[in-house]
Scaffold this motif. Sequence first.
Motif, PDB file in Angstrom:
ATOM      1  N   VAL A 142       5.998   1.304  -7.954  1.00  0.00           N
ATOM      2  CA  VAL A 142       5.390   1.050  -6.643  1.00  0.00           C
ATOM      3  C   VAL A 142       6.375   1.384  -5.529  1.00  0.00           C
ATOM      4  O   VAL A 142       7.534   0.983  -5.563  1.00  0.00           O
ATOM      5  CB  VAL A 142       4.949  -0.423  -6.522  1.00  0.00           C
ATOM      6  CG1 VAL A 142       4.265  -0.664  -5.180  1.00  0.00           C
ATOM      7  CG2 VAL A 142       4.026  -0.805  -7.677  1.00  0.00           C
ATOM      8  N   VAL A 147       1.101   2.803  -5.998  1.00  0.00           N
ATOM      9  CA  VAL A 147       1.551   3.113  -7.354  1.00  0.00           C
ATOM     10  C   VAL A 147       1.635   4.628  -7.487  1.00  0.00           C
ATOM     11  O   VAL A 147       0.619   5.322  -7.575  1.00  0.00           O
ATOM     12  CB  VAL A 147       0.584   2.531  -8.412  1.00  0.00           C
ATOM     13  CG1 VAL A 147       1.065   2.913  -9.815  1.00  0.00           C
ATOM     14  CG2 VAL A 147       0.485   1.021  -8.281  1.00  0.00           C
ATOM     15  N   HIS A 369      -4.855  -2.880 -12.132  1.00  0.00           N
ATOM     16  CA  HIS A 369      -5.309  -1.934 -11.114  1.00  0.00           C
ATOM     17  C   HIS A 369      -6.510  -1.114 -11.596  1.00  0.00           C
ATOM     18  O   HIS A 369      -7.053  -0.322 -10.821  1.00  0.00           O
ATOM     19  CB  HIS A 369      -4.176  -0.973 -10.741  1.00  0.00           C
ATOM     20  CG  HIS A 369      -2.982  -1.645 -10.135  1.00  0.00           C
ATOM     21  ND1 HIS A 369      -2.956  -2.108  -8.838  1.00  0.00           N
ATOM     22  CD2 HIS A 369      -1.757  -1.937 -10.667  1.00  0.00           C
ATOM     23  CE1 HIS A 369      -1.779  -2.647  -8.584  1.00  0.00           C
ATOM     24  NE2 HIS A 369      -1.031  -2.558  -9.672  1.00  0.00           N
ATOM     25  N   SER A 391      -4.948   1.967  -4.062  1.00  0.00           N
ATOM     26  CA  SER A 391      -3.489   2.011  -3.920  1.00  0.00           C
ATOM     27  C   SER A 391      -2.802   2.743  -5.075  1.00  0.00           C
ATOM     28  O   SER A 391      -1.580   2.888  -5.079  1.00  0.00           O
ATOM     29  CB  SER A 391      -2.931   0.588  -3.841  1.00  0.00           C
ATOM     30  OG  SER A 391      -3.246  -0.133  -5.030  1.00  0.00           O
TER      31      SER A 391
END
Length: 449
Positions: A142, A147, A369, A391
Amino acid sequence: MSQAAPHGATPVYDLLGVGFGPSNLALAVAAHEHNGGTGAADPVTAVFFERQARFGWHSGMLLSDATMQVSFLKDLVTLRNPTSEFSFLCYLKDRGRLIDFVNHKTFYPLRVEFHDYLEWAAAKVDDVVHYGHEVTAVAPVVREGVVEAFDVTVRHVGGSSSYRTRNLVVATGLRPQTPAGVEASDRVWHSRDLLTNVGRLDGADPSRFVVVGAGQSAAEVTAFLHERFPAAEVCAVFSRYGYSPADDSSFANRIFDPAAVDDYFTAPSEVKTMLMNYHRNTNYAVVDTDLIDELYRRSYQEKVNGVNRLRLLNVSRLTAAREHQGRVVVTVETLTTGEVSVLDADVLICATGYQPVDPFPLLGDAARHCHRDGFGRPVVQRDYRIRTDASVLAGVYLQGGTEHTHGITASLLSNAAVRAGEILGSIVANLPVDRPLSAPVSVGAGVPG
């Protein structure tokens, strides 16, 4: 296919493959060809890890006379690139058997021959494969809340190493499935381990085998044991009335076409279920007609001769199995009457299929995620990439375990060439324009093994 990172830095690969069966082998070949074979100005960097010590694909079922159930044209490359030097025909030319194969007039080579083809292809890309290496953990990398990559921990004989990748391609294959309450042991085998284990019985003079299952593997195991041990009784247990033939007719085979993946992916859920139910008999719990005929011939011949070594316990199910004094006590229930029989056997072989491996435990923190559907399955996009939070720039792709989204060919060889091309195309399209070749070494990272 790979480039060296500066000294003191961790290489950042464009793709890292977990597992190296036919699916990721096809991907390695696609990447090799994308790079122009010997390297391109901006090549895709790739590395693959396989926990087996060498390439092997269902090695325990490489029976000498078993043939493929899929055309040789559905090899690693032909449906994607008919001119590829990695085709089955190029393999035959290299082995000096091209003319002989043409004269054989068949689309279905011996399984041992096709396995040799896969080994031949794997050897041509072995510079990007690490055998005896098992991926044990995945951690998201990250930066500023995004990511960007994954750090992958790999265990091997020398210890463990860390690799960084922008994309992860998981192709860990299928997990053998046994009946409830039955676990593999020295006397209880899954069919995948047949040839691995059967040599231990040479000279032991076994008297009875029990084979559970109604599909191709079950029928092959039954025929093999019946021939290999001419003094032994072979009891085939299955819930159907008889072995069901595989539907390999031309129109039904369209369910394996690349275009069928598009149809299935965009179909409503009820249509997906309908299509799967309609066409399960192309692949699941079905047997080649020639093998059915051969087993029936043997059964009838034994009736004529008054020696019944081949016993077909149809409309029946295994209810229990326990080991006792070097034997296996197998309990079988007849479904029509409820009658229970106990068979004292040397070995119980479970030809009861496989289950997809859940990718989420391997993904660790990265799994949170990833999006899931109402059944806890990964939400997979058309390019085989798991849908993730906004993300996440790094990609997680699945080769296998996507039947619920992509249909019956999700893990089959039938679509391996096209699937590999689609995954590679997606990876290439999503790569950063000015991607760095390396990153600073992560804390605790080892030297790649």
